[in-house]
Design a protein around this motif. Structure first.
Motif, short mmCIF file in Angstrom:
data_model
loop_
_atom_site.label_atom_id
_atom_site.label_comp_id
_atom_site.label_asym_id
_atom_site.label_seq_id
_atom_site.Cartn_x
_atom_site.Cartn_y
_atom_site.Cartn_z
N GLY A 1 28.29 28.86 7.09
CA GLY A 1 27.27 28.33 7.99
C GLY A 1 26.65 29.40 8.87
N ALA A 2 27.40 30.47 9.13
CA ALA A 2 26.89 31.52 10.02
C ALA A 2 25.75 32.29 9.37
N ASN B 1 24.03 31.18 6.55
CA ASN B 1 23.07 30.29 5.89
C ASN B 1 22.68 29.18 6.85
N ARG B 2 22.21 29.58 8.00
CA ARG B 2 22.07 28.58 9.06
C ARG B 2 20.69 27.96 9.14
N GLU C 1 32.09 27.05 9.44
CA GLU C 1 31.41 27.33 10.71
C GLU C 1 30.09 26.55 10.80
N HIS D 1 28.92 24.64 12.90
CA HIS D 1 28.25 24.57 14.21
C HIS D 1 27.17 25.64 14.36
N MET D 2 27.16 26.63 13.43
CA MET D 2 26.17 27.70 13.52
C MET D 2 24.80 27.28 12.99
N LEU D 3 24.71 26.16 12.30
CA LEU D 3 23.43 25.72 11.75
C LEU D 3 22.40 25.51 12.86
N THR D 4 21.12 25.74 12.51
CA THR D 4 20.06 25.50 13.49
C THR D 4 19.83 24.00 13.61
N THR E 1 34.80 23.73 11.30
CA THR E 1 34.27 24.35 12.51
C THR E 1 35.37 24.68 13.50
#
Ligand SMILES: [Zn+2]
Length: 548
Positions: A95-96, A98-99, A127, A129-132, A156
């Motif tokens: 996620g970090a 490919n956010r 992770e 929570h890193m998504l925009t 997460t």
């Protein structure tokens, strides 16, 4: 041997092998058995506690040739491909990195296609929570109507950053930090499989340093194997990890308790010369104090999960006679020092200053306990002693101060400080008058004594006590009181009555707050009186305490 080999070799391949997350694995196994798996899961928890490992095993369980099964075979093509991270049906997304919305759009396109080999397409987004925000919104659309063949697992470390709209569509599992003894026994199993010998203490050191993360503990173990080969000693572990021997903290605390300044300074010298990081030393000391607190606060179960049995014994011994308030004050000094150290290049000086402050620390004595002791009069051996202050045993103190008395309800103005002599004379006067004439005594008791001036005993009355005031101005009462004042003061005092202003319109219903204030004033006054009293000073000297 590299970390990768060690970690990969010992990565759990089925639910049973996952350590310390039974509450998660049991639920997942039940869901698979009863065919009630969800379309979206969120795995929350600290790093290295088994979130993605569990997600992979879930994927295997769903896609195993013999599945869905709670015990994947680990032999079929699907299982082997997932283990080797080659499966087309299980996608792990970071996620970090490919956010953005584009990546999530790609994912949504991909979701439409049926699995190539297994029964499910499993998307593991680490992770998450890193998504925009936009990416989350795009994801939400898929979550609202997920195709039957899709399972999402979001992992997460910061679940509070995941939007509630996403959370509400997921089944949530909170992964726990892994208990010390669970990590230790897992490391033991691993090392015996690798034919590496390590002292038990060494395993505890590694497990403690990893703070509940299995991945970190394995990584640290790997460093140690690289350092010492197939036989690892506890000292090696301390050296590699830059840790100070716990024994040092036991010693440091004893020196502080004994106010041994030269001793503690030479101990710091030892630490500094030993090449230890002084900030690490403080953090280690704080961890030591925390364990003492656990023991002192009676949290034996938590303590048991974090200490070896030997350690627990030693901590229990040191905690004896140590007050939790003292531990907290020590911890505060060390926390301050650690914070200052971060901004300064004078680490050693700061540590030395902190240690001297610790040495200067006197034991905690609660003011309430002091007042209680003063009220009791310390000379009565039958009476209960207050709890012993931590740093030195209390000595006999002979003290006597009259107890706090409730003020008559009518009065709201703060009382003036009066000497103790005057106060006791005043109480004697009330008693004497009451014995001769009950009403006169009651009227007198409802007054607040202001003082003696020019042969007058000046009394103050609240507006509610007008009746009492008028009664006392009666000649018969005046004479009676004068006779009694003669016995007590050696002179006949004329009673002069004053009325306190400003409360005339007060109704009984709203009296409560001012009364309480007045009571508080009285307590404050008593406190300051006690603080000033020579008895307290000698008592504090005797027990080597200070008032907090
Ligand atoms: Zn299989």
């Amino acid at each position: 041997m590299s970390y990768l080999v060690l970690a990969r070799k010992w990565r759990p391949q089925n639910f049973e092998q996952i350590v310390g997350q039974e509450h998660v694995t049991t639920t997942l196994r039940n869901a698979i058995r009863t065919k009630r798996t969800a379309h979206a899961y969120i795995f929350a928890g600290a790093r290295g506690v088994g979130k993605t490992t569990t997600a992979r095993i879930l994927a295997k369980a769903l896609n195993c040739a013999q599945g869905p099964t709670e015990t994947p075979c680990n032999q079929c093509t699907s299982c082997l491909e997932i283990t080797g991270s080659r499966s087309m049906d299980v996608l792990e997304i970071d996620g970090a990195s490919n956010r953005g919305i584009d990546q999530i759009r790609d994912l949504r396109e991909n979701v439409k296609y049926t699995p190539t080999q297994g029964k499910y397409k499993v998307y593991i987004i680490d992770e998450v929570h890193m998504l925009t925000k936009e990416a989350f919104n795009a994801l939400l659309k898929t979550l609202e109507e997920p195709p039957a063949h899709v399972v999402f697992v979001f992992a997460t470390t910061e679940v509070h950053k995941v939007p509630i709209t996403i959370l509400s569509r997921c089944q949530r599992f909170d992964f726990r930090r892994i208990q010390l003894n669970q990590i230790v026994s897992h490391l033991k199993k691993m090392l015996s499989g690798e034919e590496v010998k390590a002292e038990d203490e060494c395993l505890y050191i590694v497990a403690k340093k990893a703070e509940g993360s299995m991945r970190d503990s394995i990584s640290l173990m790997d460093q140690l194997i690289a350092f010492s080969g197939n036989s690892i000693k506890a000292d090696d572990a301390r050296q590699v990890l830059g840790l100070v021997d716990e024994e040092m903290y036991f010693k440091a605390l004893e020196l502080v308790r004994a106010h041994d300044k030269p001793g503690i300074l030479s101990l710091i010298d030892q630490v500094a010369v030993g090449g230890y990081d002084l900030q690490e030393f403080i953090l280690g000391w704080l961890a030591h104090l925390r364990k003492l607190l656990l023991i002192a606060a009676g949290s034996g179960r938590t303590a048991a999960g974090e200490m070896t049995p030997d350690e627990q014994e030693k901590f229990t011994q040191q905690a004896q006679g140590l007050d939790d308030r003292d531990i907290l004050r020590m911890a505060n000094i060390l926390i301050d020092a650690e914070a200052t150290m971060k901004r300064s290049s004078q680490a050693r000086l700061i540590l030395e200053m902190a240690c001297l402050r610790l040495c200067n620390l006197d034991s905690t004595v609660r003011l309430e306990e002091v007042i209680k002791l003063l009220d009791q009069g310390g000379d009565d051996p039958e009476k209960e002693e207050p709890p012993a202050p931590a740093l030195k045993p209390p000595q006999q103190a002979k003290l006597n101060v009259s107890p706090i008395k409730e003020e008559p309800a009518e009065y709201t103005a703060p009382p003036q400080p009066l000497s103790r002599d005057f106060e006791s004379l005043w109480q004697s006067l009330i008693t004497a008058v009451q014995e001769r004439h009950m009403t006169a005594g009651t009227c007198l008791a409802s007054a607040r004594p202001v003082g003696v001036s020019d042969g007058n005993l000046i009394l103050s009355f609240g507006p509610q006590a007008n009746f009492h005031k008028k009664s006392l101005e009666d000649k018969a009462y005046q004479e009676l009181i004068q006779e009694e004042t003669f016995k007590l003061w050696g002179q006949k005092l004329k009673v002069v009555c004053q009325v306190e202003k400003g409360q005339a319109s007060q109704t009984p219903q709203v009296k409560e707050t001012p009364q309480r204030l007045s009571r508080q004033d009285e307590i404050d006054r008593r406190k300051s009186e006690v603080m000033e009293s020579p008895q307290l000073k000698s008592f504090m000297d005797a027990v080597d305490g200070e008032v907090v």
